[in-house]
Design a protein around this motif. Structure first.
Motif, mmCIF file in Angstrom:
data_model
loop_
_atom_site.group_PDB
_atom_site.id
_atom_site.type_symbol
_atom_site.label_atom_id
_atom_site.label_comp_id
_atom_site.label_asym_id
_atom_site.label_seq_id
_atom_site.Cartn_x
_atom_site.Cartn_y
_atom_site.Cartn_z
ATOM 1 N N ARG A 222 48.823 40.468 24.422
ATOM 2 C CA ARG A 222 47.405 40.769 24.242
ATOM 3 C C ARG A 222 47.129 41.311 22.844
ATOM 4 O O ARG A 222 46.120 40.970 22.213
ATOM 5 N N ARG B 258 33.789 29.573 32.598
ATOM 6 C CA ARG B 258 34.512 30.512 33.450
ATOM 7 C C ARG B 258 33.634 31.658 33.935
ATOM 8 O O ARG B 258 33.855 32.208 35.017
ATOM 9 N N ARG B 259 32.615 32.046 33.173
ATOM 10 C CA ARG B 259 31.776 33.180 33.541
ATOM 11 C C ARG B 259 30.418 33.041 32.865
ATOM 12 O O ARG B 259 30.312 32.519 31.747
ATOM 13 N N THR C 203 35.080 39.895 29.498
ATOM 14 C CA THR C 203 35.727 39.790 30.803
ATOM 15 C C THR C 203 36.613 38.560 30.883
ATOM 16 O O THR C 203 37.708 38.596 31.448
ATOM 17 N N THR C 204 36.138 37.465 30.305
ATOM 18 C CA THR C 204 36.925 36.227 30.315
ATOM 19 C C THR C 204 38.249 36.413 29.587
ATOM 20 O O THR C 204 39.303 35.964 30.055
ATOM 21 N N ARG C 205 38.213 37.083 28.450
ATOM 22 C CA ARG C 205 39.465 37.319 27.711
ATOM 23 C C ARG C 205 40.412 38.215 28.499
ATOM 24 O O ARG C 205 41.628 37.991 28.493
ATOM 25 N N ASP C 206 39.865 39.233 29.170
ATOM 26 C CA ASP C 206 40.723 40.092 29.983
ATOM 27 C C ASP C 206 41.466 39.277 31.037
ATOM 28 O O ASP C 206 42.632 39.546 31.343
ATOM 29 N N GLU C 207 40.804 38.282 31.590
ATOM 30 C CA GLU C 207 41.415 37.452 32.634
ATOM 31 C C GLU C 207 42.396 36.451 32.027
ATOM 32 O O GLU C 207 43.542 36.338 32.475
ATOM 33 N N VAL C 208 41.956 35.732 31.001
ATOM 34 C CA VAL C 208 42.750 34.629 30.469
ATOM 35 C C VAL C 208 43.933 35.138 29.645
ATOM 36 O O VAL C 208 45.014 34.531 29.650
ATOM 37 N N ASP D 194 45.654 37.815 30.106
ATOM 38 C CA ASP D 194 46.596 38.611 30.881
ATOM 39 C C ASP D 194 47.788 37.739 31.270
ATOM 40 O O ASP D 194 47.701 36.927 32.200
ATOM 41 N N ARG E 224 50.728 38.100 34.953
ATOM 42 C CA ARG E 224 50.702 37.531 36.301
ATOM 43 C C ARG E 224 51.464 36.215 36.362
ATOM 44 O O ARG E 224 51.640 35.546 35.362
#
Length: 409
Positions: free
Chosen positions: A20, A148-149, A399-404, A406, A409
């Motif tokens: 990140r 995505r959002r 928010t999209t960057r936080d998801e993508v 990461d 996972r």
């Protein structure tokens, strides 16, 4: 338990943190070499190489060009893959819906404007939203499922308890309690809703005059008079989402307004809102008030008044008097906010404030120093091109960057 995914300090979590950090650096600086990424992150060359190989395999970075201007072969440059994800934003007013799609780097790749005046009775809000979004998606060469959002900015705010839009009676068609559910069913991506002035503040904090500031007020004057309150780095929305609806604020110099929820206006709005500028100009002797919407008229009058402040020293000039009176009216309302919130910074935004530039800012700063014990610094907003839309995109992208980004996972 050691070794469990998501446990702080485990190799997977540490790798994700480094990933990140590198992605954020690439967003901030643009293409970087492996060596430069290593220096900026403190990682060794082998670790930086493994990181980039991992991110490239995940489709998050691309190997682009090479460095130039140095002896020997150029170093490979890496950049964030723009197609890793897309996000969208909508800016809704009574006259139009402005939609845009941005790639993960923040670059706008598609935009569409859907005029809406006089069409609301015939076209449901859900269709207006999907038509506007689809127009921007098509302009970007994408499909709706690629987004995505989505973040939608409107006047007023949706009450978190009831789902109803409040403080925006001038936005017909958006007040049904079933609307949010209908939009969720019609759109394939998560949808968030935010007050338009709050989104202008998001844009200024991420890209403009409020960068690096944890406590500031953004005062907005365009279709309506409003404020965004950022306290401790977070937007303060209030219990019903109505924090910042300063147009309803009772102020000296304006009649005390009652039943403001029915009239949709209050003292500060009547004193300093855009719709008050034409009448004020006539009272002060301006004989050539332009035509157009009240927002256009207000911006034109303030811009002309700001030029007069620079061009003449005659204090009886009606335009100079207009600018001084307008500044006093703005400072009257701001004094209440500043006295309670004690912000570090006040950002002036919206067409009716931006048009005044430095001349208006300086007058409001001087007046505020006389009316409030606290003395924050006043600045004019830097994000002047569709700040609400830009804020919606920045909010969706965060928010999209936080998801993508990461990779744990």
């Amino acid at each position: 338990m050691a070794g469990t995914a998501g446990t702080p300090g485990t190799p997977r979590v540490l790798r994700a943190m480094n990933d990140r950090a590198a992605l954020d650096l690439l967003l901030e600086h643009g293409p970087l070499s492996r060596t430069r990424i290593g220096k900026l992150t403190g990682l060794s060359k082998p670790t930086a190489s493994q990181l980039l190989a991992r991110l490239e395999a995940a489709g998050l970075v691309l190997a682009g060009g090479t460095t130039e201007g140095r002896p020997g072969p150029g170093a490979q440059l890496y950049e964030v893959n723009p197609a890793a994800a897309y996000a969208a934003g909508l800016d809704v007013t009574p006259d139009r819906i402005l939609a845009a799609v941005a790639d993960i780097t923040g670059r706008t790749v598609g935009r569409h404007e859907l005029p809406t005046p006089g069409r609301r009775a015939a076209i449901p809000v859900v269709q207006q939203v999907t038509d506007a979004l689809d127009g921007a998606v098509k302009a970007a060469g994408l499909a709706r499922d690629d987004v995505r959002r989505l973040v939608i900015g409107t006047p007023g705010a949706f009450d978190p308890g009831t789902g109803r839009l409040r403080y925006a009676s001038h936005l017909p068609g958006w007040h049904s309690p079933a609307l949010l559910g209908e939009l969720a069913a019609a759109l394939p991506m998560p949808v968030e809703y935010e007050n338009d002035v709050n989104l202008a503040a998001v844009a200024e904090r991420r890209l403009g005059a409020a960068r690096g500031h944890e406590d500031f007020i953004l005062l907005w004057n365009q279709e309506g008079l409003g404020a965004a309150l950022v306290l401790g780095g977070r937007l303060h929305r209030g219990w019903t989402g109505g924090a910042g609806e300063v147009g309803f604020l009772p102020v000296p110099g304006a009649p005390l307004a009652r039943k403001v929820s029915r009239t949709g206006s209050g003292g500060f709005q009547e004193l300093a809102g855009s719709q008050a500028l034409a009448g004020l100009a006539r009272e002060l002797g301006v004989t050539s008030v332009p035509s157009g919407s009240y927002c256009e008229v207000a911006a034109a009058l303030v811009a002309r008044a700001a030029r007069a402040a620079e061009d003449t020293d005659d204090d009886n000039d009606p335009y100079r008097r207009l600018l001084r009176t307008y500044a006093t009216r703005l400072a009257t309302g701001l004094a209440s906010l500043v006295s309670v919130l004690d912000p570090e910074l006040v950002v002036l935004s919206g067409t009716s404030l931006a048009a005044g530039g430095e001349a208006l800012r300086a007058l409001v700063q001087d007046e505020l120093a006389e009316l409030a014990a606290s003395r924050p610094r006043l600045v004019v907003g830097d994000v002047t091109e569709h700040p609400v839309l830009r804020g919606a995109l920045e909010s969706a992208l965060a928010t999209t960057r936080d998801e993508v980004f990461d990779t744990s996972r």
